[in-house]
Enzyme design. Structure first.
Site: not given
Ligand code: SF4
Length: 291
Positions: A39, A94, A122, A124, A162, A222
């Site tokens: 992003h 990841c 999302h 993920e 996560t 974030n």
């Molecule tokens: S926030 Fe944590 S889980 Fe998500 S991509 Fe980054 S390291 Fe991996």
């Protein structure tokens, strides 16, 4: 003086995926991702200039092409479809997301009702859900309120996105205790998000700052959360996406001798350095001591 937040910029998983995309683009004229790899418009532009192609879904990727799976991961069926069509798949999911996917697959195979805590829209969460074996025995909930509607199952497994907060996982786990004879709680939360949030709190609390420059994409959730935390700490925040915005807000720097720098998990290091140098030059011209 300029003071950097202890944790700023790319998290481990994003850096790993973006480095792999850059490396692949050095060897191939064209590399695909499904959805934006990050992003951050500046980093996406840099990669697109090197030959990155961004597809909306897997069907757009031509047979024989190379696709890098971004850090969020993809459902198993997407990976299988790509491989069946002869697409060269490099999976850069990841490792922390991969762990959540593996837990979902294993516990579903063992007959657990899988409850995923996170945002159902999302990528993920879609990817983790896409690894559940019995899709009819799984659901996604966003918070403890939604946990109250989960039905009784003899065996339930709770798995987290996560980026969730541990306090929320604890509350949801508490709500599910009475809804199962056996409850497995998998703490699949990654510390990167919490570390960046704690780092900006410490940046403000440990220093007498005149303001903080927050670097990150305006669509980055974030980075937005970091802005909220900084404002709650009562500090003057300048949120910039690139060097042009930093220059456009030259007035903001007037009489600011102590400036902090924070950055979201999707902000590349080269951009942080570029903006740090611009701020240093502004302070230099004002006769401020450079850190
Ligand atoms: S926030 Fe944590 S889980 Fe998500 S991509 Fe980054 S390291 Fe991996």
């Amino acid at each position: 003086m300029i003071i950097m937040a202890e944790h700023a910029g790319f998290c481990f998983g994003v850096k790993r995926a973006v480095d792999a995309i850059s490396e692949a683009l050095g060897k191939n004229s064209e590399v695909w991702t499904i959805g934006l790899p990050i992003h951050n418009p500046q980093e996406v532009s840099r990669l697109e200039a090197m030959g990155l192609r961004v597809a909306d879904n897997d069907s757009e990727i031509p047979s024989g092409a190379k696709v890098l799976i971004r850090a969020h991961g993809e459902p198993l069926e997407v990976l299988e479809r790509l491989k069946a069509r002869g697409v060269d798949v490099v999976d850069m999911t990841c490792p922390f997301v991969r762990k959540a996917q593996e837990k979902a697959a294993t516990l579903s195979r063992e007959g657990y009702h899988v409850v995923l805590l996170g945002d159902k829209n999302h990528p993920e969460i879609k990817g983790i859900l896409g690894h559940v074996v019995d899709k009819n025995n799984a659901e996604v909930i966003a918070n403890e309120n939604e946990a109250s509607s989960v039905k009784f199952h003899p065996k339930t497994a709770l798995i987290s996105q996560t980026t969730q907060r541990e306090e929320r996982l604890e509350k949801v786990a508490g709500s599910l205790v009475g809804k199962s004879q056996e409850l497995r709680v998998c703490n699949t939360i990654c510390k990167a998000t919490a570390e960046r949030q704690e780092a900006v709190r410490e940046l403000v609390r440990n220093n007498h700052l005149d303001g903080v420059v927050l670097i990150g994409g305006k669509s980055s959730a974030n980075t937005g959360k970091l802005r909220d935390i900084l404002e709650a700490e009562g500090v003057n925040v300048l949120w910039v996406e690139d060097e042009n915005e930093t220059e456009e807000n030259s007035d903001w720097f007037t009489d600011k001798t102590m400036v902090g720098i924070a950055a979201g998990a999707s902000t590349p290091e080269w951009l942080i350095h570029k903006i740090k140098n611009i701020i240093a030059a502004k302070q230099d011209s004002q006769g401020v001591l450079i850190h």
